[in-house]
Design a protein around this motif. Sequence first.
Motif, PDB file in Angstrom:
ATOM      1  N   UNK A 272       0.807  -1.228   0.000  1.00  0.00           N
ATOM      2  CA  UNK A 272       0.000   0.000   0.000  1.00  0.00           C
ATOM      3  C   UNK A 272       0.839   1.276   0.000  1.00  0.00           C
ATOM      4  N   UNK A 273       1.694   1.427   1.004  1.00  0.00           N
ATOM      5  CA  UNK A 273       2.269   2.738   1.308  1.00  0.00           C
ATOM      6  C   UNK A 273       3.143   3.283   0.190  1.00  0.00           C
ATOM      7  N   UNK A 274       3.826   2.406  -0.554  1.00  0.00           N
ATOM      8  CA  UNK A 274       4.747   2.918  -1.577  1.00  0.00           C
ATOM      9  C   UNK A 274       4.038   3.471  -2.813  1.00  0.00           C
ATOM     10  N   UNK A 275       2.717   3.404  -2.866  1.00  0.00           N
ATOM     11  CA  UNK A 275       1.984   4.059  -3.953  1.00  0.00           C
ATOM     12  C   UNK A 275       1.773   5.543  -3.680  1.00  0.00           C
ATOM     13  N   UNK A 276       2.124   5.987  -2.470  1.00  0.00           N
ATOM     14  CA  UNK A 276       1.882   7.366  -2.071  1.00  0.00           C
ATOM     15  C   UNK A 276       3.215   8.108  -1.926  1.00  0.00           C
TER      16      UNK A 276
END
Length: 273
Positions: free
Chosen positions: A159-163
């Motif tokens: 999830x987090x690395x898409x932001x």
Amino acid sequence: MEQKISIKKGNVQETLLLPLWGRAYETQKTNPRLIDQKAVEIVEKLDYDFSNIIKTQSMSQHGWVARSLHTDKMVLDFIQEHPEATIVNIGCGLDTTFSRIDNGKIMFYELDLPDVIALRGNFYEDSDRHRSIASSFLETEWFDEIKVRDGLLFLAGGVLYYFEEEQIKKFFIKAADHFKECDFFFDSLSPMGMKIAKKQVLKKGGMGMPMDGGWGLKPIKALEKWDTRIKVINAIPMSRGMKKGLPLKAKIVLSIPDILGVCSMVHMRIESP
């Protein structure tokens, strides 16, 4: 014949099919490292052509299985210490962790965008201890819905690395302000890992989403510079301890990203001063 459920192509939500397929594919092997019958059930009900994923993602599939195994171990260890823990699965997609780890006492929240939560509704019904929240994790009004009894653990797989870094930093600080003490367990990619993932996974896998931006984390200890309440408890290379039973070639290939620090499972804790 039961009508299959269609999936929208060309956005971030499509990427939730990748780890789902990875777990279902592993389950159907002769000697699976992970058994996830719920993932098999969901894949069979989807109207989606997985053929390109099957052709291009044989190595990435090992990573999705490893992430699930790491996560299951983390959760089981956590609820051993906190039998009535609250667990929040950020960006849950079609994740099936609850089906594998429920001890009959925990409170488990599935958090994702409204269209994903609606999709999950085809496979799960909410209960007193397994609830869905339709929201972007960045819109933190949902914090007020989380009831904590005996320890709080946030999961964020894939999830987090898409932001962007600043978005993640602000989110962690808001979590620290609101909850005071909690644990996070998530996978991180280095800047090199981001480039590899976009090319080898998203593009080759036929994902139609844009591939600009994203958060590459290195060194992982840099998280502690964001706020004095943030502590990195552990960071485990993704494939460490996860190669048993694999062919020698696969073991060698998977060892390279571990050596380079491309992808890690990060256990981070927020503590009151």
